[in-house]
Design a protein around this motif. Sequence first.
Motif, PDB file in Angstrom:
ATOM      1  N   ALA A  13       0.835  -1.204   0.000  1.00 27.63           N
ATOM      2  CA  ALA A  13       0.000   0.000   0.000  1.00 27.63           C
ATOM      3  C   ALA A  13       0.868   1.253   0.000  1.00 27.63           C
ATOM      4  O   ALA A  13       0.539   2.248  -0.657  1.00 27.63           O
ATOM      5  CB  ALA A  13      -0.924  -0.014   1.215  1.00 27.63           C
ATOM      6  N   TYR A  14       2.000   1.208   0.714  1.00 29.14           N
ATOM      7  CA  TYR A  14       2.914   2.346   0.718  1.00 29.14           C
ATOM      8  C   TYR A  14       3.566   2.552  -0.643  1.00 29.14           C
ATOM      9  O   TYR A  14       3.906   3.672  -1.020  1.00 29.14           O
ATOM     10  CB  TYR A  14       4.007   2.141   1.772  1.00 29.14           C
ATOM     11  CG  TYR A  14       3.639   2.613   3.147  1.00 29.14           C
ATOM     12  CD1 TYR A  14       3.809   3.935   3.529  1.00 29.14           C
ATOM     13  CD2 TYR A  14       3.120   1.733   4.090  1.00 29.14           C
ATOM     14  CE1 TYR A  14       3.475   4.377   4.794  1.00 29.14           C
ATOM     15  CE2 TYR A  14       2.782   2.153   5.369  1.00 29.14           C
ATOM     16  CZ  TYR A  14       2.961   3.478   5.709  1.00 29.14           C
ATOM     17  OH  TYR A  14       2.621   3.904   6.969  1.00 29.14           O
ATOM     18  N   GLU A  15       3.766   1.473  -1.388  1.00 25.47           N
ATOM     19  CA  GLU A  15       4.456   1.544  -2.680  1.00 25.47           C
ATOM     20  C   GLU A  15       3.480   1.588  -3.855  1.00 25.47           C
ATOM     21  O   GLU A  15       3.857   1.275  -4.974  1.00 25.47           O
ATOM     22  CB  GLU A  15       5.388   0.339  -2.837  1.00 25.47           C
ATOM     23  CG  GLU A  15       6.449   0.209  -1.755  1.00 25.47           C
ATOM     24  CD  GLU A  15       7.534   1.258  -1.853  1.00 25.47           C
ATOM     25  OE1 GLU A  15       7.465   2.091  -2.786  1.00 25.47           O
ATOM     26  OE2 GLU A  15       8.436   1.258  -1.014  1.00 25.47           O
ATOM     27  N   ALA A  16       2.228   1.940  -3.601  1.00 25.21           N
ATOM     28  CA  ALA A  16       1.216   1.958  -4.662  1.00 25.21           C
ATOM     29  C   ALA A  16       1.638   2.904  -5.785  1.00 25.21           C
ATOM     30  O   ALA A  16       2.063   4.039  -5.540  1.00 25.21           O
ATOM     31  CB  ALA A  16      -0.128   2.402  -4.099  1.00 25.21           C
ATOM     32  N   GLY A  17       1.539   2.424  -7.030  1.00 29.92           N
ATOM     33  CA  GLY A  17       1.881   3.238  -8.188  1.00 29.92           C
ATOM     34  C   GLY A  17       3.311   3.114  -8.635  1.00 29.92           C
ATOM     35  O   GLY A  17       3.668   3.648  -9.693  1.00 29.92           O
ATOM     36  N   ARG A  18       4.152   2.422  -7.882  1.00 29.98           N
ATOM     37  CA  ARG A  18       5.555   2.278  -8.259  1.00 29.98           C
ATOM     38  C   ARG A  18       5.780   0.937  -8.956  1.00 29.98           C
ATOM     39  O   ARG A  18       5.016  -0.008  -8.791  1.00 29.98           O
ATOM     40  CB  ARG A  18       6.462   2.393  -7.032  1.00 29.98           C
ATOM     41  CG  ARG A  18       6.466   3.786  -6.416  1.00 29.98           C
ATOM     42  CD  ARG A  18       7.525   3.887  -5.331  1.00 29.98           C
ATOM     43  NE  ARG A  18       7.678   5.267  -4.865  1.00 29.98           N
ATOM     44  CZ  ARG A  18       7.024   5.784  -3.846  1.00 29.98           C
ATOM     45  NH1 ARG A  18       6.149   5.032  -3.178  1.00 29.98           N
ATOM     46  NH2 ARG A  18       7.219   7.029  -3.473  1.00 29.98           N
ATOM     47  N   SER A  19       6.860   0.872  -9.717  1.00 32.78           N
ATOM     48  CA  SER A  19       7.172  -0.329 -10.476  1.00 32.78           C
ATOM     49  C   SER A  19       7.481  -1.489  -9.536  1.00 32.78           C
ATOM     50  O   SER A  19       8.240  -1.331  -8.571  1.00 32.78           O
ATOM     51  CB  SER A  19       8.366  -0.073 -11.396  1.00 32.78           C
ATOM     52  OG  SER A  19       8.781  -1.267 -12.031  1.00 32.78           O
ATOM     53  N   THR A  20       6.920  -2.648  -9.825  1.00 34.59           N
ATOM     54  CA  THR A  20       7.138  -3.810  -8.968  1.00 34.59           C
ATOM     55  C   THR A  20       8.528  -4.412  -9.133  1.00 34.59           C
ATOM     56  O   THR A  20       8.933  -5.244  -8.323  1.00 34.59           O
ATOM     57  CB  THR A  20       6.082  -4.896  -9.272  1.00 34.59           C
ATOM     58  OG1 THR A  20       6.135  -5.222 -10.669  1.00 34.59           O
ATOM     59  CG2 THR A  20       4.690  -4.410  -8.917  1.00 34.59           C
ATOM     60  N   THR A  21       9.249  -4.010 -10.171  1.00 39.07           N
ATOM     61  CA  THR A  21      10.603  -4.521 -10.368  1.00 39.07           C
ATOM     62  C   THR A  21      11.664  -3.593  -9.800  1.00 39.07           C
ATOM     63  O   THR A  21      12.769  -4.040  -9.474  1.00 39.07           O
ATOM     64  CB  THR A  21      10.876  -4.740 -11.860  1.00 39.07           C
ATOM     65  OG1 THR A  21      10.675  -3.505 -12.569  1.00 39.07           O
ATOM     66  CG2 THR A  21       9.962  -5.804 -12.424  1.00 39.07           C
ATOM     67  N   SER A  22      11.362  -2.308  -9.668  1.00 39.73           N
ATOM     68  CA  SER A  22      12.347  -1.364  -9.139  1.00 39.73           C
ATOM     69  C   SER A  22      12.313  -1.297  -7.612  1.00 39.73           C
ATOM     70  O   SER A  22      13.337  -1.042  -6.977  1.00 39.73           O
ATOM     71  CB  SER A  22      12.108   0.033  -9.716  1.00 39.73           C
ATOM     72  OG  SER A  22      10.826   0.517  -9.347  1.00 39.73           O
TER      73      SER A  22
END
Length: 294
Positions: A80-89
């Motif tokens: 939830a904190y990383e929502a919108g960010r690339s799942t590989t980076s």
Amino acid sequence: MAAAQRYLTPLSRGVLSASLRPQVASPSFICPLQQQYRYASKTARSKDGKPKKKKPMYTQYDTRDAIQFTLCDAMRYLRAYEAGRSTTSVKYEVHIKLRTKRDGTVIRNQIRLPHAVRSDLRVCVITTPDSRAAKEAKAAGADIVGEDEVFEAIKAGKIDFDVCICHTTSLANMNKAGLGRILGPKGLMPSTKMGTVVDNVAVTVRNMRAGSVYRERSGVVKLAIGQLGFSPEELRTNLSAFIAALKKDAAAISHQISKDIAEVVLSTTNGPGFSLNGDFKSESSPPTHELTGC
């Protein structure tokens, strides 16, 4: 005399006017900087005025009263904190706090996790360009291979690699080039202890591209154990492998040096840390497929 009186008259007026001004008390929190430094102490002291003794052990906290999470619950909040960010980076990182002394041998090693975390790792191999080792290194996927040209690039500040490996035949030339003061602080200096000065560079390159290096700092060992898109099962496998390797390293140091795991904290690149309780999931945890991928 007249000239002197001309300059003294305005000065006397300023002094007189200042003495007649009403005195306003300055707030207690506003004080000159020199007063702040006057009472500053360079050495921490106890109530009786004696210097405080440095604790032999790192500070430990009782985790029994702390809020801890299962692995799946921690992943749920971190995603939830990383929502919108690339799942590989974005990477899952684990911080393992050890119950150990401040002084003594530290844990430092490398591990090849069951599920590779980084696919963009750049490897540099120091060896003579026309040697068999150079050809094997390039075939294994090394990004930079060479000797003198690599030395010049490093001295010029062009360090375009994440791992550096040296062939045993080039060790003397590397030490003669004086790269230790440049690569040492960055943790990139090849050494026999770390397994980066080898004869078979091809095998080491393959292991490095799928491996990770970890080191104990202030009683804490930190390592990236997965990408944000990893499934809970993949993350659990990597975490278990890392903890097993860490326990093996602690047992191999010495029987007189005790290093026990005090706490395991999971975080992400941009997220906070969640203390883990050792369980995989709870009754309120979402299905594992909802914690996988995008």
